[in-house]
Design a protein around this motif. Structure first.
Motif, PDB file in Angstrom:
ATOM      1  N   ARG A   1      -6.618  -6.867  -0.147  1.00  0.00           N
ATOM      2  CA  ARG A   1      -6.987  -5.904   0.891  1.00  0.00           C
ATOM      3  C   ARG A   1      -8.452  -5.495   0.781  1.00  0.00           C
ATOM      4  O   ARG A   1      -8.840  -4.437   1.290  1.00  0.00           O
ATOM      5  CB  ARG A   1      -6.089  -4.676   0.810  1.00  0.00           C
ATOM      6  CG  ARG A   1      -4.621  -4.992   1.089  1.00  0.00           C
ATOM      7  CD  ARG A   1      -3.762  -3.782   0.851  1.00  0.00           C
ATOM      8  NE  ARG A   1      -2.340  -4.072   0.946  1.00  0.00           N
ATOM      9  CZ  ARG A   1      -1.539  -3.592   1.883  1.00  0.00           C
ATOM     10  NH1 ARG A   1      -1.998  -2.811   2.818  1.00  0.00           N
ATOM     11  NH2 ARG A   1      -0.251  -3.896   1.884  1.00  0.00           N
TER      12      ARG A   1
ATOM     13  N   LYS B   1       0.871  -1.174   0.000  1.00  0.00           N
ATOM     14  CA  LYS B   1       0.000   0.000   0.000  1.00  0.00           C
ATOM     15  C   LYS B   1       0.912   1.229   0.000  1.00  0.00           C
ATOM     16  O   LYS B   1       2.031   1.167   0.513  1.00  0.00           O
ATOM     17  CB  LYS B   1      -0.857  -0.008   1.268  1.00  0.00           C
ATOM     18  CG  LYS B   1      -2.136   0.766   1.123  1.00  0.00           C
ATOM     19  CD  LYS B   1      -3.104   0.387   2.225  1.00  0.00           C
ATOM     20  CE  LYS B   1      -4.501   0.858   1.897  1.00  0.00           C
ATOM     21  NZ  LYS B   1      -5.523   0.284   2.739  1.00  0.00           N
TER      22      LYS B   1
ATOM     23  N   ARG C   1      -3.717  -9.346   8.641  1.00  0.00           N
ATOM     24  CA  ARG C   1      -5.073  -9.650   8.171  1.00  0.00           C
ATOM     25  C   ARG C   1      -5.483 -11.062   8.581  1.00  0.00           C
ATOM     26  O   ARG C   1      -6.638 -11.306   8.931  1.00  0.00           O
ATOM     27  CB  ARG C   1      -5.142  -9.468   6.659  1.00  0.00           C
ATOM     28  CG  ARG C   1      -6.539  -9.734   6.137  1.00  0.00           C
ATOM     29  CD  ARG C   1      -6.828  -9.029   4.855  1.00  0.00           C
ATOM     30  NE  ARG C   1      -8.098  -9.475   4.335  1.00  0.00           N
ATOM     31  CZ  ARG C   1      -9.058  -8.691   3.878  1.00  0.00           C
ATOM     32  NH1 ARG C   1      -8.888  -7.398   3.831  1.00  0.00           N
ATOM     33  NH2 ARG C   1     -10.184  -9.184   3.427  1.00  0.00           N
TER      34      ARG C   1
ATOM     35  N   ALA D   1     -13.827   2.084  10.517  1.00  0.00           N
ATOM     36  CA  ALA D   1     -14.205   1.421   9.260  1.00  0.00           C
ATOM     37  C   ALA D   1     -15.580   0.801   9.382  1.00  0.00           C
ATOM     38  O   ALA D   1     -16.354   0.765   8.432  1.00  0.00           O
ATOM     39  CB  ALA D   1     -13.176   0.350   8.901  1.00  0.00           C
TER      40      ALA D   1
ATOM     41  N   SER E   1     -16.594  -0.116  -4.449  1.00  0.00           N
ATOM     42  CA  SER E   1     -16.772   0.530  -3.137  1.00  0.00           C
ATOM     43  C   SER E   1     -16.021  -0.189  -2.025  1.00  0.00           C
ATOM     44  O   SER E   1     -15.593   0.437  -1.059  1.00  0.00           O
ATOM     45  CB  SER E   1     -18.255   0.597  -2.774  1.00  0.00           C
ATOM     46  OG  SER E   1     -18.873   1.601  -3.533  1.00  0.00           O
ATOM     47  N   PHE E   2     -15.889  -1.500  -2.123  1.00  0.00           N
ATOM     48  CA  PHE E   2     -15.152  -2.251  -1.094  1.00  0.00           C
ATOM     49  C   PHE E   2     -13.729  -2.555  -1.560  1.00  0.00           C
ATOM     50  O   PHE E   2     -12.987  -3.219  -0.882  1.00  0.00           O
ATOM     51  CB  PHE E   2     -15.859  -3.575  -0.783  1.00  0.00           C
ATOM     52  CG  PHE E   2     -17.229  -3.400  -0.189  1.00  0.00           C
ATOM     53  CD1 PHE E   2     -17.394  -3.131   1.159  1.00  0.00           C
ATOM     54  CD2 PHE E   2     -18.371  -3.498  -0.971  1.00  0.00           C
ATOM     55  CE1 PHE E   2     -18.656  -2.966   1.714  1.00  0.00           C
ATOM     56  CE2 PHE E   2     -19.634  -3.329  -0.435  1.00  0.00           C
ATOM     57  CZ  PHE E   2     -19.778  -3.062   0.915  1.00  0.00           C
ATOM     58  N   PHE E   3     -13.393  -2.104  -2.734  1.00  0.00           N
ATOM     59  CA  PHE E   3     -12.166  -2.446  -3.450  1.00  0.00           C
ATOM     60  C   PHE E   3     -12.025  -3.953  -3.602  1.00  0.00           C
ATOM     61  O   PHE E   3     -12.990  -4.684  -3.386  1.00  0.00           O
ATOM     62  CB  PHE E   3     -10.943  -1.739  -2.840  1.00  0.00           C
ATOM     63  CG  PHE E   3     -10.884  -0.333  -3.369  1.00  0.00           C
ATOM     64  CD1 PHE E   3     -10.145  -0.039  -4.480  1.00  0.00           C
ATOM     65  CD2 PHE E   3     -11.655   0.667  -2.802  1.00  0.00           C
ATOM     66  CE1 PHE E   3     -10.156   1.241  -5.030  1.00  0.00           C
ATOM     67  CE2 PHE E   3     -11.671   1.946  -3.338  1.00  0.00           C
ATOM     68  CZ  PHE E   3     -10.916   2.225  -4.453  1.00  0.00           C
TER      69      PHE E   3
ATOM     70  N   THR F   1     -18.816   4.033   7.461  1.00  0.00           N
ATOM     71  CA  THR F   1     -19.079   3.594   6.085  1.00  0.00           C
ATOM     72  C   THR F   1     -20.498   3.046   5.951  1.00  0.00           C
ATOM     73  O   THR F   1     -21.264   3.472   5.093  1.00  0.00           O
ATOM     74  CB  THR F   1     -18.104   2.469   5.718  1.00  0.00           C
ATOM     75  OG1 THR F   1     -18.117   1.522   6.783  1.00  0.00           O
ATOM     76  CG2 THR F   1     -16.707   2.991   5.484  1.00  0.00           C
TER      77      THR F   1
ATOM     78  N   GLY G   1      -5.336  -1.946   7.905  1.00  0.00           N
ATOM     79  CA  GLY G   1      -5.645  -1.144   6.715  1.00  0.00           C
ATOM     80  C   GLY G   1      -4.540  -0.164   6.360  1.00  0.00           C
ATOM     81  O   GLY G   1      -4.431   0.234   5.204  1.00  0.00           O
TER      82      GLY G   1
ATOM     83  N   THR H   1     -23.958   4.625   4.117  1.00  0.00           N
ATOM     84  CA  THR H   1     -24.653   3.926   3.030  1.00  0.00           C
ATOM     85  C   THR H   1     -26.144   3.808   3.348  1.00  0.00           C
ATOM     86  O   THR H   1     -26.989   4.024   2.482  1.00  0.00           O
ATOM     87  CB  THR H   1     -24.016   2.534   2.793  1.00  0.00           C
ATOM     88  OG1 THR H   1     -22.605   2.699   2.675  1.00  0.00           O
ATOM     89  CG2 THR H   1     -24.546   1.896   1.530  1.00  0.00           C
TER      90      THR H   1
ATOM     91  N   THR I   1     -16.320   5.181   0.716  1.00  0.00           N
ATOM     92  CA  THR I   1     -14.944   5.702   0.823  1.00  0.00           C
ATOM     93  C   THR I   1     -14.648   6.429  -0.474  1.00  0.00           C
ATOM     94  O   THR I   1     -14.878   5.899  -1.557  1.00  0.00           O
ATOM     95  CB  THR I   1     -13.884   4.601   1.004  1.00  0.00           C
ATOM     96  OG1 THR I   1     -14.192   3.549   0.140  1.00  0.00           O
ATOM     97  CG2 THR I   1     -13.768   4.118   2.412  1.00  0.00           C
TER      98      THR I   1
ATOM     99  N   HIS J   1       1.134  -7.170   5.989  1.00  0.00           N
ATOM    100  CA  HIS J   1      -0.323  -7.051   5.883  1.00  0.00           C
ATOM    101  C   HIS J   1      -0.983  -8.427   5.904  1.00  0.00           C
ATOM    102  O   HIS J   1      -2.001  -8.635   6.559  1.00  0.00           O
ATOM    103  CB  HIS J   1      -0.714  -6.296   4.605  1.00  0.00           C
ATOM    104  CG  HIS J   1      -2.193  -6.292   4.380  1.00  0.00           C
ATOM    105  ND1 HIS J   1      -2.824  -7.184   3.533  1.00  0.00           N
ATOM    106  CD2 HIS J   1      -3.194  -5.549   4.945  1.00  0.00           C
ATOM    107  CE1 HIS J   1      -4.124  -6.979   3.572  1.00  0.00           C
ATOM    108  NE2 HIS J   1      -4.381  -5.989   4.412  1.00  0.00           N
TER     109      HIS J   1
ATOM    110  N   CYS K   1     -12.240  -4.928   1.501  1.00  0.00           N
ATOM    111  CA  CYS K   1     -12.820  -4.608   2.811  1.00  0.00           C
ATOM    112  C   CYS K   1     -13.071  -5.882   3.621  1.00  0.00           C
ATOM    113  O   CYS K   1     -13.755  -6.799   3.182  1.00  0.00           O
ATOM    114  CB  CYS K   1     -14.136  -3.862   2.634  1.00  0.00           C
ATOM    115  SG  CYS K   1     -15.041  -3.639   4.163  1.00  0.00           S
TER     116      CYS K   1
ATOM    117  N   ARG L   1      -1.854   1.241  -4.863  1.00  0.00           N
ATOM    118  CA  ARG L   1      -1.057   0.028  -4.675  1.00  0.00           C
ATOM    119  C   ARG L   1       0.281   0.204  -5.381  1.00  0.00           C
ATOM    120  O   ARG L   1       0.381   0.896  -6.398  1.00  0.00           O
ATOM    121  CB  ARG L   1      -1.745  -1.191  -5.292  1.00  0.00           C
ATOM    122  CG  ARG L   1      -3.050  -1.559  -4.662  1.00  0.00           C
ATOM    123  CD  ARG L   1      -2.827  -2.178  -3.279  1.00  0.00           C
ATOM    124  NE  ARG L   1      -4.102  -2.583  -2.729  1.00  0.00           N
ATOM    125  CZ  ARG L   1      -4.917  -1.772  -2.043  1.00  0.00           C
ATOM    126  NH1 ARG L   1      -4.564  -0.526  -1.801  1.00  0.00           N
ATOM    127  NH2 ARG L   1      -6.057  -2.217  -1.575  1.00  0.00           N
TER     128      ARG L   1
END
Ligand code: HEM
Length: 519
Positions: free
Chosen positions: A441, A117, A144, A301, A435-437, A305, A132, A309, A366, A140, A443, A372
């Motif tokens: 990584r 990141k 995670r 997070a 939206s959540f990518f 978010t 994150g 929504t 977001t 990461h 969400c 990246r």
């Protein structure tokens, strides 16, 4: 300091050099350095052949100007630059931005390819050691892995009773408000709802803000202030973070300490923080300092978010009576008893699913671009329209933004409209939802987010109808109160999360419980 000069008598004498001369020399050398750096960046470095304004290639202050001077407006300028320069542009001296859905799976790829990141996101929200905010791919993955088991679909399914409890508390507060025909600050109340849910899961003890008279508004105001300050300032002024890094411990620190010291820690894995503390991470990863950042990230997070929504979808439904009517009909047919619902059934309802997907698309929670870096591999971007290939060197930060992809009229015609038919006709449009990518990584809270959206929306709209102004409705109703989409709902300012216009009170609704007077 001194210099040697030749006097008229031919004798060498020593003269002092004034500090002004030294200062002028330093300034000149620095100016020459900046000039050389500028020339190098704009005409010779590895990104110099990419499209984009020369000013952006020259300095990050070009971008900072839109975020600092115009307060979080870079995201809009980004869209204009893409219209002018095409789908790949250089947005600052170091970074490329791509607005082409074909690149999503290359940039946000699976675990077999390393993706770091870019450091500025973690830095700008003062959480560089949270999962994150972690820069390096391998670290990461470890961080995670300590969280993932708690966020699987099966695990979240078991969380449903506590989500339902929070929804019941929300509906209770709405009912109290409706008894007095009063206005409810929905943006605030929904933040309290999602905060209660996520804190209960993280620490085993819900914040219970829904039970407080003021919903602990000060807590949410302080978050707004933090985002307003940290982003954009911390992004561009790197040393500010080091100064503010010593901010007081967050309120979640005590919760983590209580779990750490609890007698049943080893035998109890019921909360996320029990899981982290009992897990395989080395002790350094379980330090109070790092876990404070993890907790802050998870709460932030998890609450804002999802709440934003729900706010956006609630607004859209109240603004579109025909769509709300269809949703209510679908919910009533499947759940004749409003107190007996499950997320498993909700997620199979086509109309509700279309409502949720369109809300997530139109109002991505977001706004910040996600960057990246492929540390040791080239990435190839193919501009299919121009039949041109770009080979991106290893180590180059490359970003994409949900906002630009999800407003692309080629994929989503009339992109600013809340159009449910697009999802009913083609559910596979989800491959363009960012939206959540995506990738390693993506969400972590995706399932909680969806389950909360289903259960909260079902809870509200199974009971409430839109106030139609006739005074003859037999069910409790909601009416938009001084809420304007462009000011209160749409993304107006990028503070990592989308914020409405300065001074906005967000979504407010007038609630009426009783059947209206039918004379
Ligand atoms: C509609 C609701 C939500 C949206 C739109 C959303 C969006 C995002 C986005 C865009 C990211 C960044 C992904 C990246 O770095 O590429 C992210 C990361 C994350 N989200 Fe969410 N999120 C939502 C709800 C939640 C919830 C309810 C939680 C629960 C705790 C959560 C926890 C996280 C975490 C822990 C990360 C960091 C993941 C990682 O870096 O591995 N999110 N989310």
């Amino acid at each position: 300091m001194a210099t040697i000069t030749n006097s008229s008598a031919g004798i060498l004498s020593v003269q002092p050099i004034s500090y002004k001369v030294i200062f002028a020399a330093v300034v000149t050398i620095y100016a020459l350095y900046l000039f050389g750096l500028g020339i190098y960046r704009v005409y010779f470095d590895a990104l110099s052949h990419y499209p984009g304004p020369k000013l952006a290639a020259l300095t990050t202050w070009y971008q900072a100007y839109y975020d600092l001077y115009y307060h979080g407006q870079w995201f809009k300028k980004l869209g204009q630059l893409h219209e002018q320069y095409g789908p790949i542009i250089r947005v600052n001296p170091h970074e490329l931005h791509i607005s082409d859905p074909n690149f999503i799976d290359i940039l946000f790829t699976g675990a077999s390819k390393k993706r770091d990141k870019y450091k500025w996101l973690g830095r700008s929200i003062l959480l560089p050691d949270s999962t994150g905010g972690t820069v390096h791919h391998d670290l990461h993955r470890k961080r995670r892995a300590s969280l993932s088991p708690f966020f699987s679909k099966e695990k979240i399914r078991r969380l449903e009773p506590s989500i339902q409890r929070a929804v019941d508390n929300l509906l209770g507060r709405m009912s109290d408000c409706g008894a007095n025909e009063d206005v409810m600050p929905m943006s605030l109340v929904l933040r309290a709802t999602t905060c209660d849910i996520i804190t209960g899961y993280l620490f085993g003890k819900s914040a219970e803000y829904l039970t407080r008279e003021d919903y602990n508004e000060d807590f949410f105001s302080s978050i707004n202030a933090m985002f307003g300050m940290s982003w954009p300032h911390l992004t561009y002024i790197s040393w500010l973070g080091a100064v503010l890094g010593c901010i007081p411990p967050s309120q979640w620190t005590k919760q983590i300490r209580d779990i750490r010291l609890s007698e049943d820690l080893k035998s109890n894995n019921s909360t996320v923080f029990h899981g982290i503390l009992n897990g395989k991470l080395p002790p350094s990863e379980k330090s109070a300092r790092r876990l404070r950042q993890e907790a802050q990230q998870l709460v932030l997070a998890g609450q804002d978010t999802t709440a934003q929504t729900v706010v956006a979808i609630t607004f859209e439904l109240l603004a579109c009576p025909d769509k709300l009517a269809k949703l209510k009909a679908e919910l009533a047919s499947v759940f004749p008893d409003p107190d007996n619902i499950t997320s498993a059934v909700c997620e199979r309802l086509p109309y509700l699913h279309a409502v949720v997907q369109e809300g997530i698309r139109l109002h991505p929670a977001t706004l910040v671009r996600m960057t990246r870096v492929a540390p040791n591999q080239e990435m190839i971007y193919t501009n299919e329209k121009e039949n041109r290939e770009w080979v991106i060197k290893p180590g180059t930060p490359v970003s994409m933004t949900a906002f630009t992809i999800q407003n692309n009229p080629d994929i989503f015609p009339s992109p600013r409209k809340f159009e449910l038919e697009r999802w009913l006709d083609n559910p596979r449009l989800d491959k363009y939802l960012l939206s959540f990518f995506r990738g390693t990584r993506i969400c972590l809270g995706l399932y909680i987010a969806y389950f909360e959206l289903y259960l909260i929306l079902e809870g509200i709209f199974r009971r409430y109808d839109r106030y139609d102004g006739t005074g003859k409705q037999s069910t409790p109703t909601l009416e938009l109160y001084d809420t304007i989409r462009e000011r209160d709902i749409d993304a107006v300012v990028d503070l990592v999360l989308p914020y409405p216009a300065v001074g906005s009170k967000g979504l407010r609704v007038m609630i009426r419980n009783k059947p209206q007077n039918t004379e």
